[in-house]
Each structure stands twice: as C-alpha cells, then as structure tokens.
Design a protein around this motif. Structure first.
Motif, PDB file in Angstrom:
ATOM      1  N   ARG A   1     -46.343 -38.553 -33.393  1.00 43.61           N
ATOM      2  CA  ARG A   1     -45.610 -38.522 -32.131  1.00 43.61           C
ATOM      3  C   ARG A   1     -46.260 -39.435 -31.087  1.00 43.61           C
ATOM      4  NH1 ARG A   1     -44.781 -33.003 -33.482  1.00 43.61           N
ATOM      5  NH2 ARG A   1     -46.723 -32.415 -32.430  1.00 43.61           N
ATOM      6  N   ALA A   2     -47.592 -39.404 -31.043  1.00 46.11           N
ATOM      7  CA  ALA A   2     -48.299 -40.253 -30.070  1.00 46.11           C
ATOM      8  C   ALA A   2     -48.088 -41.729 -30.360  1.00 46.11           C
ATOM      9  CB  ALA A   2     -49.788 -39.915 -30.082  1.00 46.11           C
ATOM     10  N   LEU A   3     -47.934 -42.091 -31.616  1.00 45.73           N
ATOM     11  CA  LEU A   3     -47.734 -43.492 -31.980  1.00 45.73           C
ATOM     12  C   LEU A   3     -46.339 -43.995 -31.636  1.00 45.73           C
ATOM     13  CD1 LEU A   3     -49.568 -43.625 -35.443  1.00 45.73           C
ATOM     14  CD2 LEU A   3     -50.192 -44.920 -33.395  1.00 45.73           C
ATOM     15  N   GLN A   4     -45.405 -43.086 -31.478  1.00 46.17           N
ATOM     16  CA  GLN A   4     -44.032 -43.493 -31.181  1.00 46.17           C
ATOM     17  C   GLN A   4     -43.911 -44.168 -29.816  1.00 46.17           C
ATOM     18  OE1 GLN A   4     -41.681 -39.940 -31.685  1.00 46.17           O
ATOM     19  NE2 GLN A   4     -41.903 -39.947 -33.939  1.00 46.17           N
ATOM     20  N   GLY A   5     -44.836 -43.901 -28.947  1.00 40.71           N
ATOM     21  CA  GLY A   5     -44.798 -44.503 -27.618  1.00 40.71           C
ATOM     22  C   GLY A   5     -45.482 -45.850 -27.535  1.00 40.71           C
ATOM     23  N   SER A   6     -45.767 -46.467 -28.685  1.00 43.36           N
ATOM     24  CA  SER A   6     -46.457 -47.774 -28.734  1.00 43.36           C
ATOM     25  C   SER A   6     -47.723 -47.781 -27.877  1.00 43.36           C
ATOM     26  CB  SER A   6     -45.516 -48.900 -28.283  1.00 43.36           C
ATOM     27  OG  SER A   6     -44.387 -48.956 -29.121  1.00 43.36           O
ATOM     28  N   PRO A   7     -48.653 -46.880 -28.157  1.00 47.77           N
ATOM     29  CA  PRO A   7     -49.889 -46.822 -27.360  1.00 47.77           C
ATOM     30  C   PRO A   7     -50.774 -48.029 -27.629  1.00 47.77           C
ATOM     31  CG  PRO A   7     -50.085 -45.404 -29.271  1.00 47.77           C
ATOM     32  CD  PRO A   7     -48.665 -45.906 -29.278  1.00 47.77           C
TER      33      PRO A   7
END
Length: 626
Positions: free
Chosen positions: A242-248
């Motif tokens: 989920r955290a990777l979905q925001g293009s961190p």
C-alpha cells in the motif's frame, strides 16, 4: 586496604557468597572499591553471571549503595571500615585504618588485569552493571532498593539507552525495557552522541523494541522514517504494498542513512526486500559509513536473507568505509553459519581492514576459527581470548601465586638444557591468567624497574601450532615495546595438553635466541621456525633465521640454509607447497643502510627446499642436479 577491597569485589564477581559474608562480618566496608576498575562489590555482583540474586540481596541488605558510580571519586581512597562498622559510609570515604590483617602472605594473592584498568574511561553505575549483565531479577531487586532509573551520566546516557546498547542481542531486552518503562524511564532522552533508545534499537535491528517504545509513547521523530519505512520495519507485506502505491521516494534516508531497500534488508524479510527491489530500489545503495547490503543480513544473522542476496549476485567481499567485509562482521558477531555461507560463496579470508585485522583476528568463537583455518587462515592471528579458549586457560587476569613465588622467579631467564622444563609457580600463574607484567608488579607492590623485566605471557609475535596427537605448541614472542621496563623477547616453548594443562620449556640462548614475529610450520615431526624481528643490534642482515623443533623430544636446533635468502624477515606468511617446500611472502625485512637499520616491505616470495635447505625466489626455477 586495597587487598581487602580486592577480595570483597573478587568474591562478588565469582559468586562466592560465603566469602562475601565472611569479609562483611570482619568489617570490610561494603562499598569498598576494586583498585583496578573502581567497581564496588555490588557492581561486580550485578554484572557477573556467576553471582546469584541472593548475593546481590545480601550486599543490599548490608547497606551497599545501589546508586554508586565509578565516577564518585571514592575508589582511589582507602576503602575499608574496620574498627567502627557502626559509622555511616559517608564518614569513611577516606579512612586511615590499618588493613594488614587481610594481607595473608600464606595464601595466594590474586590480581585482576583488566584491559585499560588504569583509566576509568566511562562512568558506570550499579544499574549500568546490572543492565550489562542482562539479569531482570537483579535489575528488579536494585530498583526495589532505590536504584534511580532516571539517572543520566556525563555523556547523557540513561538506563533505557544503556539497555539498548548492552542488550541488543539479548532475549532479555524486551523484559528489561518493559521494566524500565513501568518505572517511568524517559522514553525520549538523547545522549551527547545523539543516541536515543529508539535510534539504538533501530540501528541494531531490534524493531520489536522500536514497536514497544513507540507503543509506550516515544516520539518517532528521531528515527527519521517515512511512512514507507514505518511500513517496512513494523508492518506486513500488505502495508508495504500500500505504501508503494503512492510512488514514495525510494532514495530517502533515515537517521542511520538507510534507504527503504536497505531497511528491508535489516528487517530480515526477504519478501519485502524483493518487493522493494522490483519497485526500483537501487542495488548500489549503501548505508552509513558505506555499509554494504550483505552486512545488514549478517548483522541480524539472517541466513535466508544472506543466501538470497548472494544468489542475486551481490559481492561477498564488498567493504564499508573501514574496509570491513561481511565475513569480518560475521566472524566478530560469532555468526558461524553466516561465516560458512560467505566462505563457500568465495569470500576472501585474507582481506585486511583499516586496522590491519583479518576475519580471524576478531573471530568470536572457535567454530569460526576452524572454518577460517581450514581455508588457509593463520592460527597465530586469532585473538588472545580465542587462544585461551583453544588451550583451555581461563585468561581471567587473576594471578594466583604467593609473594614468595613471585620474588623467587619474577625475572625471565634462559634454560640450562635443550630443553629444560621450567614449571615454576609464578610463570605458570602468569600463563593461566594472561596478565601483563605491570599487573604482577602492582599486585606485589614491586616498583623497582632496575631489577629487570618481570616475566609475562601476555605477548605479541608468538606462534601456535596444533600437533596431530592433540598437543598445541606455543613458541616465544615479545612482551611490550623496547621503551617499557618489562620489554622482553622470549625463547621459550609452552606445550598445551588440553583442558588447561601445560608444560613450559626453556633453552640456552646459544641454542635458540629470543624470537618473535616468526612463522611456525609443522612438517612431519618438526616445526620449522622461520624469521624473527629480535633485538636491535643483534639482527643478522642478509641472513634468514631458521630453526626447527622436534615435537617429541622438544629439542631445538638451528638450520643452516643457503641460496637466495629473503634476509632478516619478520611478520611474513609461510605456506606449504605441493612438493613440501616452504614459500614465504609478505612481512618486512630489516636492512642496514648508511650504517642505520631500516625496515622495508617484502614484495617478493621465496621458497625454501627442505630437502636441500636452499632458498630461491619463487619466480625462479629450482636448481638442477649436476
């Protein structure tokens, strides 16, 4: 006075409840300081695994100060209250009473030669010692007796930060943290070196401790984590997805200079690491001080992660900014399985770090030593602690002999025969203790330098050779440098029989000169000793010292050689070639230039044909028969 203080503290360290009880009954001051390290008996008992909870409680009941510190300034003064035990301890910071009744010359004296004991470099409290010992019951007893969980030393360290520093790999870490948290420890204190409990927990990969501290209300800001990092360290694989979905930002760095990819390695979760790599994380990422990816797996002793990284093609010899390799890290941590995996993957066991050490230098257990020696490491390069464990000696720094034993054999001497067995009590006590000559002088109040060097077994440049019959033969070496009053280069041989049993042999100087920084190579029934630094003024420039020891009779003999000799060489390496010849490489050669001794690095290899005792350069063909 120091004798009774030493006895009390040594009894506490050794868990000798009867000895403690007797000394306290005789009036020895319960907060007497050990003359070498400034600790009280309660500090020794709190830190020592040999001392049980009952002993700690006896000392507390006797009035021991549970908040005593090595920096409170009292350890340098007199430490016993003998004649008036009813007086409070504050009245006896500097007593002037006679303690000679405790100096029993008929009993063995004991010295504790601790490393760097001449200076108390850091402040230590009773609670610090207990935390270092990792015993929750002892810590609880101290807290119940009034130990201050809120203390901060001169460096800003408190109980919580020290618990993280000392117990990072202990299964008792979480119970200790829980105990301190319940007592109201400051969750957010930061030392003068910018270390907080959270930061140290994170650095050591104790993310379970990080979770506990955060749950208790610690401020997460010192971690420097992004939401992705928080998910990697404390969440599940779904949280990371989920955290990777925001293009961190995959190049973001936390306080310890870890990117999300490196943090995933540190958690030990291969699935998260694969996910980060697939998302575009850089394989070239390095952490603080250039820490390479493999090092994170090793630091957590994570075999699965280590194998995966190696299968991905990561170099087992990647180094950090200090030229430490993953194998060196595994050796130092005692991570035997990781060390074996790295060696099997082709890690170079001979690489040298910035301090001149190799993997075997700091190996923490004999299993790793054996792994490294099997691949060609030099047994002589292992630490003193490993040497002591190998031969079964305590090396606890305690010199157990009488003053008469010391006075009768305190100085080195040559043997009178080839060999002469010399099993004198003082020398044997020094071998068992591993103590330096200075510690012996201190123990027996011997300040007379003009009487010559004091015999010591704490040496550099010795050789250690394992014999097929189980014996281990240790040869010569030097104690200290030439400026020291106890400087001496030895020519003795010590035969270790295992389980701490040994015999000592001396030789006439004409038979075997003082020798150090040589190599010892077993060929058949002989140990060939090549090279030596030796005393200045006695070096034979252009020649190469070669001796051999017959391992049954222990007779020593000089070996005459000819040919292209390396010169007066020391600190080199010797390998056995397929034809049985000995090849030496590396080291330094002492030469004479403009009437002055100089040292140059040896950049060539030389081969000694043992059948003919002829030297040649290794790039030259062996001489043909005429």
């Amino acid at each position: 006075m120091a004798s009774a203080a030493r006895q009390l503290c040594d009894c506490a360290r050794d868990g000798d409840l009867a000895g403690i009880t007797a000394l306290l009954a005789a009036g020895v001051y319960v907060d007497a300081r050990h003359p070498d390290n400034g600790r009280t008996a309660l500090m020794e008992a709190a830190a020592s695994p040999a001392a049980g909870l009952e002993l700690v409680r006896v000392l507390i009941k006797a009035g021991a100060n549970v908040n005593a510190s090595t920096f409170d300034g009292r350890h340098a003064a007199g430490l016993e209250k003998l004649e008036n035990p009813d007086l409070g301890s504050e009245s006896h910071d500097v007593p002037s009473l006679d303690s000679s009744r405790y100096d029993d010359v008929d009993e063995p004296a004991v010295a504790d030669d601790t490393e760097d004991s001449d200076e108390l470099a850091v402040e230590e409290r009773v609670l610090t010692a207990a935390v270092a010992g990792g015993d929750v019951d002892k810590i609880t007893a101290l807290l119940e007796a009034g130990a201050d969980v809120h203390y901060r030393d001169a460096g800003g360290y408190d109980a919580l930060v020290e618990a993280m520093c000392y117990c990072a790999r202990s299964p008792q870490l979480l119970p200790i943290l829980r105990l301190f948290i319940s007592r109201g420890a400051n969750l957010d204190s930061i030392s003068a070196y910018n270390e907080s409990a959270l930061r140290v927990a994170s650095s050591n990969g104790r993310f379970d401790a990080v979770a506990m501290l955060l749950a208790a209300g610690a401020d997460p800001a010192p971690l420097g984590w992004t939401p992705l990092m928080h998910a990697i360290a404390l969440g599940g694989i779904e949280d990371v997805q989920r955290a990777l979905q925001g293009s961190p930002d995959l190049a973001a760095r936390d306080y310890w200079s870890r990117t999300p990819w490196l943090l995933s390695l540190h958690t030990g979760d291969v699935a998260k690491a694969k996910l980060l790599l697939a998302a575009g994380a850089s394989r070239a990422d390095r952490g603080r001080c250039g820490k390479p990816p493999l090092m994170y797996a090793v630091n957590n002793c994570n075999v699965e992660m280590l194998k995966w990284l190696l299968s991905e093609g990561f170099d087992p010899d990647q180094t950090d900014d200090f030229r430490h390799t993953p194998l060196m890290a595994a050796a130092e941590l005692g991570a035997t399985e990781c060390a074996g995996i790295l060696i099997d993957a082709g890690a170079d066991i001979h690489l040298i770090n910035h301090a001149g050490g190799t993997a075997i230098t700091n190996a923490a257990n004999l299993s790793i030593v054996r792994l490294l020696v099997a691949r060609g490491a030099n047994l002589d390069d292992m630490s003193r602690e490993m040497r002591a464990e190998l031969v079964g000696l305590p090396r606890d720094g305690c010199i157990r002999c009488s003053e008469a034993d010391y006075a009768g054999a305190k100085n080195p001497r040559f043997g009178a025969a080839n060999p002469e067995k010399i099993n004198v009590p003082f020398w044997r006590a020094m071998v068992k203790s591993g103590a330096c000559a200075y510690a012996a002088r201190e123990l027996f109040n011997d300040t007379e330098d003009e009487t010559g060097a004091v015999w010591s077994f704490q040496r550099f440049g010795t050789s250690l050779t394992e014999i097929p019959d189980g014996r281990i033969i240790e040869i010569a070496g030097e104690h200290e440098d030439s400026y020291d009053p106890d400087f001496c280069i030895y020519n003795d041989v010590i035969v270790h029989h295992g389980h701490g049993a040994f015999d000592m042999y001396g030789y006439p100087e004409a038979v075997f000169p003082p020798t150090d920084f040589h190599t010892a190579t077993l060929i058949g029934r002989f140990i060939y000793l090549i090279g030596s630094l030796g005393y200045a003024g006695r070096r034979k420039f252009g020649d190469t010292q070669v001796y051999r020891l017959e391992t049954t009779s222990l007779a020593m003999e000089a070996v005459e050689t000819s040919g292209a000799k390396p010169g007066w060489i020391h600190g080199h390496r010797t390998d056995v070639m397929e034809d049985g010849s000995l090849r030496i490489s590396g080291g330094r050669i002492c030469m004479l230039e403009n009437d002055a001794e100089i040292m140059i690095d040896n950049r060539d290899s030389y081969v000694l044909d043992l059948a003919k005792m002829i030297w040649r350069r290794s790039d030259c063909a062996p001489p043909t028969e005429k």
